[in-house]
Scaffold this active site. Structure first.
Site, PDB file in Angstrom:
ATOM      1  N   ILE A  83       7.762  -4.570   9.019  1.00  0.00           N
ATOM      2  CA  ILE A  83       7.343  -4.108   7.375  1.00  0.00           C
ATOM      3  C   ILE A  83       6.979  -2.579   7.748  1.00  0.00           C
ATOM      4  CG2 ILE A  83       6.079  -4.161   5.496  1.00  0.00           C
ATOM      5  CD1 ILE A  83       6.420  -7.160   5.450  1.00  0.00           C
ATOM      6  N   THR A  85       0.860  -1.161   0.264  1.00  0.00           N
ATOM      7  CA  THR A  85      -0.056   0.034  -0.057  1.00  0.00           C
ATOM      8  C   THR A  85       0.784   1.367   0.099  1.00  0.00           C
ATOM      9  OG1 THR A  85      -1.463  -1.215   1.369  1.00  0.00           O
ATOM     10  CG2 THR A  85      -1.884   1.171   1.184  1.00  0.00           C
ATOM     11  N   TYR A  95     -12.752  -5.145   0.960  1.00  0.00           N
ATOM     12  CA  TYR A  95     -14.144  -4.719   0.418  1.00  0.00           C
ATOM     13  C   TYR A  95     -15.180  -5.746   0.314  1.00  0.00           C
ATOM     14  CZ  TYR A  95     -17.348  -1.915  -2.309  1.00  0.00           C
ATOM     15  OH  TYR A  95     -18.571  -1.265  -2.695  1.00  0.00           O
ATOM     16  N   TYR A 117      -0.767 -10.483   5.066  1.00  0.00           N
ATOM     17  CA  TYR A 117      -0.874  -9.056   5.510  1.00  0.00           C
ATOM     18  C   TYR A 117      -2.345  -8.955   6.170  1.00  0.00           C
ATOM     19  CZ  TYR A 117      -0.499  -4.108   5.304  1.00  0.00           C
ATOM     20  OH  TYR A 117      -0.619  -2.500   5.534  1.00  0.00           O
ATOM     21  N   ARG A 173      -7.918  -1.284   6.795  1.00  0.00           N
ATOM     22  CA  ARG A 173      -7.794  -1.197   5.466  1.00  0.00           C
ATOM     23  C   ARG A 173      -8.825  -2.160   4.421  1.00  0.00           C
ATOM     24  NH1 ARG A 173      -4.302   2.551   3.120  1.00  0.00           N
ATOM     25  NH2 ARG A 173      -2.793   3.284   4.367  1.00  0.00           N
ATOM     26  N   LYS A 190       2.307 -10.028   8.524  1.00  0.00           N
ATOM     27  CA  LYS A 190       2.593  -8.881   8.800  1.00  0.00           C
ATOM     28  C   LYS A 190       1.581  -8.310   9.557  1.00  0.00           C
ATOM     29  CE  LYS A 190       2.835  -4.178   6.765  1.00  0.00           C
ATOM     30  NZ  LYS A 190       2.610  -3.070   5.660  1.00  0.00           N
TER      31      LYS A 190
END
Length: 291
Positions: free
Chosen positions: A203, A44, A107, A133, A138, A161
């Site tokens: 990260i 991202t 989403y 991740y 998000r 992550k």
């Protein structure tokens, strides 16, 4: 396998908004010279949502080529479409990436069973290590420790992550995934506590700007030098805070422009920093001794 400070690399653009591969090369070389333990392109922070698939493939290929085996490259290759994620992952593998960073599908809000099916399909279509991740802020979905434990049984799903902000997750995932499961923080500001719970790296967004300090901080935690790590945390914390007043990659690019390494160019819908945030970043960089 993967440990230490690994910047989630920004993607440099030319003034007219195209990929700036010359700056990318300079940036990667600087990151390696400054001591970063690994590189993570096309996450991202690399503006992956606004990169075309061809641009994504180009950036991954170039970062692998420039790194030339000196540090591991974990390529961002996630999507909320399993078929699309497989395509990105297979390209990253063919380009020579050492690992894949695959975000939980955003989403469309899959169930825990859907996430298991998604990651299993990507695992079975590739032959390199996969780092999950998990970033509910998000993606809207949160992979639970038990779900991660099921995926950790697959031979090439090797780590996470974790950007949940829940430090207890490290201990919970040590129980469900095993002590050897690689746990990397996705939050710079809590990386000290994360590693104290059993994490082995970060990260990082801040490492774009302060790679040497972030690498020294991570190495101190890995060495059990907690006093030294705390001193470095105190030096870096204002920068961690300032970078995330607005979207972190925008502030990272601004800070890199202050260092003469890249320009501030970002792609819409992101825009440049407000002056007050620039001032905060400037003060934080001064506090860290960067300018």
């Amino acid at each position: 396998m993967f440990k230490g400070s690994m910047p989630a690399l920004i993607t440099p653009f030319t003034p007219d908004g195209e990929l700036d591969l010359d700056t990318l090369k300079k940036f990667v070389e600087w990151q390696i010279d400054q001591g970063s333990h690994g590189l993570v392109p096309c996450g991202t922070t690399g503006e992956s949502p606004t990169l075309s698939h061809e641009e994504d493939r180009t950036v991954v290929r170039e970062v692998v080529r420039i790194a030339d085996g000196r540090v591991p490259v974990i390529a961002g290759a996630g999507s909320n479409s399993t078929r699309e994620a497989i395509g990105l992952a297979q390209h990253a593998e063919s380009a020579g990436a050492n690992g894949l960073l695959i975000v939980t599908p955003y989403y469309n809000k899959p169930t825990q069973a859907g996430m298991i099916a998604h990651f299993t399909a990507i695992h079975d279509a590739t032959n390199v290590p996969i780092v999950i991740y998990n970033i509910p802020g998000r993606s809207v979905v949160d992979m639970m420790p038990d779900t991660m434990g099921e995926l950790a049984k697959l031979p090439r799903i090797v780590g996470v992550k974790d950007a949940t902000g829940k430090l207890e997750r490290v201990s919970q995932q040590r129980i469900t995934c095993g002590a050897d499961f690689v746990q990397l923080s996705g939050n710079d500001d809590t990386a000290l506590g994360f590693n104290a719970h059993g994490g082995t790296g970060c990260i990082s967004v801040t490492a774009n700007v302060a790679p040497k300090l972030c690498a020294e901080f991570q190495q101190a935690t890995l060495n059990g030098e907690w006093g030294k790590a705390l001193e470095l945390q105190d030096k870096l914390m204002p920068l961690h805070i300032a970078i995330f007043i607005e979207p972190g990659l925008v502030a990272a690019k601004y800070a890199l422009s202050k260092l003469g390494i890249a320009n501030e160019r970002v792609r819409l819908p992101l825009v440049g920093l407000t002056q007050s945030t620039k001032n905060a970043v400037d003060e934080a960089m001064q506090h860290a001794g960067l300018i």
